[in-house]
Design an enzyme around this catalytic site. Structure first.
Site, PDB file in Angstrom:
ATOM      1  N   SER A   1       0.810  -1.226   0.000  1.00 13.22           N
ATOM      2  CA  SER A   1       0.000   0.000   0.000  1.00 13.22           C
ATOM      3  C   SER A   1       0.838   1.269   0.000  1.00 13.22           C
ATOM      4  CB  SER A   1      -0.941   0.011   1.212  1.00 13.22           C
ATOM      5  OG  SER A   1      -0.192   0.009   2.424  1.00 13.22           O
TER       6      SER A   1
ATOM      7  N   GLN B   1      11.087  11.597   2.842  1.00 12.97           N
ATOM      8  CA  GLN B   1      11.140  13.002   3.230  1.00 12.97           C
ATOM      9  C   GLN B   1      11.299  13.938   2.037  1.00 12.97           C
ATOM     10  OE1 GLN B   1      14.342  13.393   6.036  1.00 12.97           O
ATOM     11  NE2 GLN B   1      13.252  12.352   7.676  1.00 12.97           N
TER      12      GLN B   1
ATOM     13  N   GLY C   1      11.207  14.146  -1.589  1.00 13.06           N
ATOM     14  CA  GLY C   1      10.184  14.531  -2.547  1.00 13.06           C
ATOM     15  C   GLY C   1      10.209  13.666  -3.788  1.00 13.06           C
TER      16      GLY C   1
ATOM     17  N   ASP D   1       9.870  -9.785   1.338  1.00 10.08           N
ATOM     18  CA  ASP D   1       8.837 -10.773   1.008  1.00 10.08           C
ATOM     19  C   ASP D   1       8.620 -10.893  -0.500  1.00 10.08           C
ATOM     20  OD1 ASP D   1       8.733 -10.127   3.676  1.00 10.08           O
ATOM     21  OD2 ASP D   1       6.551 -10.055   3.807  1.00 10.08           O
TER      22      ASP D   1
ATOM     23  N   ARG E   1      24.929   9.877  -3.787  1.00 13.99           N
ATOM     24  CA  ARG E   1      24.939   9.269  -2.458  1.00 13.99           C
ATOM     25  C   ARG E   1      26.056   8.254  -2.246  1.00 13.99           C
ATOM     26  NH1 ARG E   1      18.367   8.590  -1.538  1.00 13.99           N
ATOM     27  NH2 ARG E   1      17.964  10.820  -1.308  1.00 13.99           N
TER      28      ARG E   1
END
Length: 500
Positions: free
Chosen positions: A12, A53, A55, A215, A282
């Site tokens: 979800s 956080q 965007g 999963d 990163r």
């Protein structure tokens, strides 16, 4: 309870809910001819999307363009990306933003009414659409509100997909476990969508929700789907240094606003590693931090946001300011923030084509669980939410085509055989040997230990969710290490000292 559906969506977050909303806009759904089941492992908002956080990236400014965004994505991904996919996603981004706004997302605006776009590491222009420092939470809540009015939707919350089998008639027999009431549901479906999120549960410390235990990869691998590039794990450079397995994320946007990384001596250090300084991709920043930590006594570095205008902090980063105070008692307007790289995002996963289809007919993967080719060897900041909603939309023609008319309920109540294994031991092995910096010896030792655990473990005599998640973590960890050993060169987030 035995039921059948045309489509079952598992998850979800933005991937799962966007898929559901795009399906709800199709003629076949509006005519009441499409039955859908949404399976949610926890609560509807218990997702990694809810914690995002920074965007979502999309070209908007007059001096920005698709080519710049495409180029930034390819550079961050070490050119291991699928360029055709990169172009398709980025050129679709502005329309996807409009869809989110139509569904109720409230992106920040300036005083003049224009959208307030931010800049993050690896981006050449300000193109990050955000809602303060809780963009994911706003998107999540708007999508949840939008689906509440839909009909022909069955929701199984607090339910885990624990098994799936492909039947001879090309449908799926899936087994769900009700986590609250401890019973099983057998469901038949024509199409199965895995939107189960990341694999943070493989590591001792992660920014993922605790339910992110791989999963989806486990189920897809069991069904025979192709899994690729699992060792392309992105570590976020600035996880808050604190106790616990879940790390609070200090958004890259804070560095976009002027925050600077500093070492134990309170000296800026990124100039030694990259011309882009604190806004380098990163993987570069994460390795730089690890290198600095090796030369100092402290097990972390600092992020200095004290020179940022307090009005900007209060307007754009109120959640970060609040959490740093609540967790560590520091005021980020006056105090340095202790940070360390932490497992954040899986760039690889279940291989899909441009429509979100896996190598198994009728099986789809949307969002972080998928390997789409967009990210290549490293994800550009704020391209993840974009990827999820993009492939949700791309998948609709294939999802609604060739639905089976032969949804015969299955009497297969046989439970998946599980092993009794300790996930904490596995997490330690993976964190120690498959982190930011790897070695051939460490990877081989890790694989040997994992295979030993698997071969010596005894079977569980009774199903429980802990054993299921531990088995998902074990099997996916083995796949991750095998993928890492198959890498032939360092690129993007993948760095092995023996390949230098």
């Amino acid at each position: 309870m035995k039921q059948s559906y045309d489509i079952v969506i598992v998850g979800s977050g933005i991937g799962g809910l966007s898929t559901l909303l795009y399906l709800s806009e199709t003629p076949i759904f509006k005519e009441g001819k499409l039955s859908i089941c949404l399976v949610v492992k926890g609560a509807l908002n218990e997702t990694n999307t809810n914690w995002a956080q920074g965007g979502i990236a999309a070209v908007k400014a007059l001096d920005d363009n698709f080519e710049k965004h495409i180029n930034d994505t390819l550079i961050a991904g070490a050119y291991a990306n699928d360029k055709a996919i990169v172009e398709k996603v980025i050129q679709s981004a502005p329309d996807l933003i409009e869809d989110l706004i139509e569904w109720g997302t409230q992106f920040d605006k300036k005083n003049n009414g224009e959208f307030d776009l931010a800049k993050e590491g690896g981006h050449s222009d300000a193109r990050i659409w955000h809602k303060e420092d809780q963009t994911g939470k706003d998107i999540q809540s708007s999508l949840i509100n939008k689906i509440k009015g839909l009909k022909n939707i069955d929701l199984f919350d607090n339910s885990t997909l624990i098994n799936a089998e492909k039947l001879e008639n090309n449908t799926f027999s899936i087994q769900l476990f009700d986590n609250k009431n401890n019973f099983f549901n057998n469901v038949i479906c024509s199409k199965l969508v895995l939107a189960t999120g990341g694999i943070g549960g493989l590591f001792e410390k992660s920014t993922n929700q605790e339910i992110a235990t791989s999963d989806g990869v486990f189920i897809a691998n069991k069904l025979g789907a192709t899994i690729e590039n699992l060792s392309f794990i992105q570590f976020h450079p600035t996880g808050l240094f604190e106790e616990g397995s879940i790390s609070f994320l200090i958004s890259e946007a804070l560095r976009g606003s002027g925050a600077i990384l500093k070492n134990e001596q309170k000296e800026a250090f990124m100039y030694k590693y990259d011309d882009r300084l604190d806004l380098a991709p990163r993987d570069v920043v994460s390795r730089a931090i690890i290198d600095e930590i090796k030369t100092q006594k402290l097990p972390h570095v600092y992020l200095d946001a004290t020179k940022i205008d307090p009005l900007i902090i209060d307007k754009h980063y109120p959640h970060i300011k609040k959490e740093c105070f609540l967790r560590l008692g520091i005021n980020i307007q006056n105090d340095f923030i202790p940070v360390i790289p932490v497992q954040h995002y899986s760039c690889g996963g279940i291989k899909v084509n441009e429509f979100g289809e896996t190598s198994v007919s009728g099986l789809f993967a949307i969002g972080e669980v998928a390997s789409t080719g967009l990210h290549g060897a490293n994800r550009l900041a704020s391209n993840s939410l974009l990827e999820a909603i993009a492939f949700a939309k791309f998948s609709i023609p294939s999802l609604t085509a060739n639905l089976s008319n032969d949804l015969v309920t299955s009497d297969n109540d046989k439970l998946l055989k599980l092993l009794k294994v300790d996930k904490n031991v596995i997490q330690k092995i993976i964190s120690s040997n498959a982190g930011i910096v790897k070695s051939n010896e460490g990877l081989k030792n890790a694989l040997e230990q994992l295979l030993e655990i698997k071969s010596t473990a005894v079977e569980s005599d009774k199903f429980n969710l802990t054993d299921f998640e531990s088995n998902c973590i074990l099997e996916t960890s083995i796949l991750l290490i095998q993928d890492a050993l198959n890498q032939k060169e360092n690129k993007g987030v993948y760095f092995n000292i023996d390949l230098v």
